[in-house]
Write a protein that holds these residues in place. Structure first.
Motif, PDB file in Angstrom:
ATOM      1  N   PHE A   8       0.846  -1.195   0.000  1.00 46.64           N
ATOM      2  CA  PHE A   8       0.000   0.000   0.000  1.00 46.64           C
ATOM      3  C   PHE A   8       0.878   1.240   0.000  1.00 46.64           C
ATOM      4  CE2 PHE A   8      -3.136  -3.006   1.410  1.00 46.64           C
ATOM      5  CZ  PHE A   8      -4.364  -2.477   1.006  1.00 46.64           C
ATOM      6  N   ILE A   9       0.489   2.214  -0.791  1.00 47.29           N
ATOM      7  CA  ILE A   9       1.078   3.548  -0.712  1.00 47.29           C
ATOM      8  C   ILE A   9      -0.002   4.430  -0.109  1.00 47.29           C
ATOM      9  CG2 ILE A   9       2.310   5.370  -1.929  1.00 47.29           C
ATOM     10  CD1 ILE A   9       3.605   2.646  -2.257  1.00 47.29           C
ATOM     11  N   GLY A  19      -6.163  -2.821   4.015  1.00 49.55           N
ATOM     12  CA  GLY A  19      -4.973  -3.583   4.378  1.00 49.55           C
ATOM     13  C   GLY A  19      -5.255  -4.571   5.497  1.00 49.55           C
ATOM     14  N   SER A  20      -6.034  -4.142   6.480  1.00 45.07           N
ATOM     15  CA  SER A  20      -6.363  -5.037   7.592  1.00 45.07           C
ATOM     16  C   SER A  20      -7.246  -6.191   7.123  1.00 45.07           C
ATOM     17  CB  SER A  20      -7.049  -4.258   8.722  1.00 45.07           C
ATOM     18  OG  SER A  20      -8.273  -3.681   8.299  1.00 45.07           O
ATOM     19  N   MET A  21      -8.114  -5.943   6.149  1.00 49.19           N
ATOM     20  CA  MET A  21      -8.960  -7.016   5.623  1.00 49.19           C
ATOM     21  C   MET A  21      -8.132  -8.042   4.841  1.00 49.19           C
ATOM     22  SD  MET A  21     -12.371  -4.900   4.413  1.00 49.19           S
ATOM     23  CE  MET A  21     -13.331  -6.400   4.042  1.00 49.19           C
ATOM     24  N   ILE A  22      -7.163  -7.553   4.077  1.00 45.71           N
ATOM     25  CA  ILE A  22      -6.295  -8.473   3.335  1.00 45.71           C
ATOM     26  C   ILE A  22      -5.424  -9.282   4.297  1.00 45.71           C
ATOM     27  CG2 ILE A  22      -4.349  -8.588   1.711  1.00 45.71           C
ATOM     28  CD1 ILE A  22      -5.616  -6.124   0.311  1.00 45.71           C
ATOM     29  N   ALA A  23      -4.877  -8.606   5.305  1.00 44.35           N
ATOM     30  CA  ALA A  23      -4.015  -9.296   6.268  1.00 44.35           C
ATOM     31  C   ALA A  23      -4.779 -10.354   7.060  1.00 44.35           C
ATOM     32  CB  ALA A  23      -3.396  -8.281   7.229  1.00 44.35           C
ATOM     33  N   ALA A  30       1.813 -10.481   4.417  1.00 40.77           N
ATOM     34  CA  ALA A  30       1.411 -10.253   3.029  1.00 40.77           C
ATOM     35  C   ALA A  30       1.122  -8.792   2.727  1.00 40.77           C
ATOM     36  CB  ALA A  30       0.171 -11.083   2.702  1.00 40.77           C
ATOM     37  N   VAL A  31       1.130  -7.934   3.759  1.00 40.26           N
ATOM     38  CA  VAL A  31       0.762  -6.528   3.585  1.00 40.26           C
ATOM     39  C   VAL A  31       1.873  -5.629   4.107  1.00 40.26           C
ATOM     40  CG1 VAL A  31      -0.891  -4.717   4.213  1.00 40.26           C
ATOM     41  CG2 VAL A  31      -1.698  -7.052   3.776  1.00 40.26           C
ATOM     42  N   GLU A  32       2.281  -4.668   3.290  1.00 42.49           N
ATOM     43  CA  GLU A  32       3.270  -3.666   3.695  1.00 42.49           C
ATOM     44  C   GLU A  32       2.803  -2.280   3.268  1.00 42.49           C
ATOM     45  OE1 GLU A  32       7.449  -6.242   3.402  1.00 42.49           O
ATOM     46  OE2 GLU A  32       6.913  -4.820   1.796  1.00 42.49           O
ATOM     47  N   TYR A  33       3.191  -1.296   4.063  1.00 45.00           N
ATOM     48  CA  TYR A  33       2.929   0.109   3.735  1.00 45.00           C
ATOM     49  C   TYR A  33       4.266   0.763   3.419  1.00 45.00           C
ATOM     50  CZ  TYR A  33      -1.696  -0.791   5.574  1.00 45.00           C
ATOM     51  OH  TYR A  33      -2.947  -1.315   5.780  1.00 45.00           O
ATOM     52  N   SER A  59       5.270  -1.091   8.266  1.00 46.03           N
ATOM     53  CA  SER A  59       5.673   0.013   7.389  1.00 46.03           C
ATOM     54  C   SER A  59       7.117  -0.232   6.966  1.00 46.03           C
ATOM     55  CB  SER A  59       5.571   1.351   8.118  1.00 46.03           C
ATOM     56  OG  SER A  59       4.235   1.640   8.459  1.00 46.03           O
ATOM     57  N   VAL A  60       7.421   0.089   5.699  1.00 42.87           N
ATOM     58  CA  VAL A  60       8.743  -0.184   5.139  1.00 42.87           C
ATOM     59  C   VAL A  60       9.253   1.068   4.425  1.00 42.87           C
ATOM     60  CG1 VAL A  60      10.037  -1.611   3.498  1.00 42.87           C
ATOM     61  CG2 VAL A  60       8.164  -2.621   4.818  1.00 42.87           C
TER      62      VAL A  60
END
Length: 304
Positions: A8-9, A19-23, A30-33, A59-60
């Motif tokens: 996600f950006i 993002g929380s629904m995908i995770a 599987a989810v990164e910001y 967050s990355v």
């Protein structure tokens, strides 16, 4: 192609919600910001919650990111140019792109840099999410509407459809996504800007006979006229559907621009009333409600 890693950006309300629904389905890994260095440093110690529960999604730094299967942009249009730079490190040769940015201009800017083959057009609507002081609250997650542009590979649509289905994200693949995007722009011109200008809520903006409701509907009707001039067949039925959608939300809730007013953040007025005023001038259409909203919102922003 099966999507297993999503970047996600944008880590605001919409990004955290989806993002929380995908995770929940694919796992937190599987989810990164993805953030530029300055944003990462500002938000490194944020304690975020989603409906009262701590959110520990990662967050990355952009400089440390690796390619993702799908990039979802959930930034304000005011930050889109920086977002396009940030996402470069997560773009591999087969990375797909979905924009959930407001307005009707973001995908063109994305495609100019990364191409149309792996990019879909899209909007999200119907959520009552409020994101203030690091806390995201919502009762209705809304839905995503998306579809192919002229140059989009059909496999891109199929893969994103598959991800949303796996993760229980309500969505519709639109045959005429341009119509849906204009309908959402019409809604934003009405509800977002009215609530920002008046400091209102979904309830106050839909109260029968109120000045806010008059402004809400008037701004949408002007957008409808501009859309028709642009070759998009919005109708009064579309307008009525949008009003009904807002009446179904928590009356105490408020859209993103009203939240911007509370937090004293720069708004997306340029993408909403600004776009309508510019296109109206091209077609010789009068849009006094959007002109007033533009001036009023700029006045409020200047007072901070």
């Amino acid at each position: 192609m099966q999507i297993n890693k999503v970047a996600f950006i944008g880590k605001g309300g919409v990004g955290l919600l989806y993002g929380s629904m995908i995770a929940k389905t694919l796992g937190n890994d599987a989810v990164e910001y993805i953030m530029d260095d300055a944003r990462f440093e500002r938000h490194a110690n944020d304690a975020l919650t989603v409906n009262g529960k701590p959110c520990d999604l990662t967050s990355v730094r952009a400089g440390e990111a690796t390619p993702a299967d799908l990039v979802i942009l959930t930034v304000k249009t005011t930050g889109l140019n920086q977002a396009l730079k940030t996402m470069e490190r997560v773009m591999g040769p087969n990375t797909l792109i979905a924009s959930l940015c407001n307005g009707i201009t973001s995908e063109q800017k994305i495609a100019e840099r990364f191409g149309w083959e792996h990019t879909v057009l899209g909007i999200c609507q119907g959520m009552d999410a409020v994101f203030l002081n690091g806390a995201l609250t919502f009762t209705n997650a809304g839905e995503i509407r998306f579809g192919a542009a002229a140059g989009t590979d059909p496999a891109t649509v199929t893969a994103i459809d598959g991800l949303y289905t796996r993760c229980g994200i309500a969505h519709t693949v639109e045959d005429d996504i341009a119509h849906r995007m204009w309908a959402k722009l019409m809604l934003n011109d009405g509800i977002n800007q009215t609530c920002m200008a008046y400091g209102g809520t979904y309830g106050s903006a839909t109260e029968p006979g109120s000045e806010q409701r008059r402004c809400f509907v008037s701004a949408m009707r002007e957008t409808l006229a501009v859309a028709n001039a642009e070759g998009i067949e919005l109708t009064e039925a579309d307008l009525t559907q949008m009003v009904r959608l807002i009446k179904g939300l928590d009356p105490a809730g408020m859209p993103s621009m009203a939240q911007d007013r509370v937090a004293q953040r720069r708004t997306e007025v340029e993408e909403f009333a600004g776009t309508i005023c510019r296109l109206a001038a091209k077609h010789g259409i009068q849009v006094p409600q959007n002109e007033w909203l533009y001036s009023r919102i700029r006045e409020i922003e200047a007072s901070w």
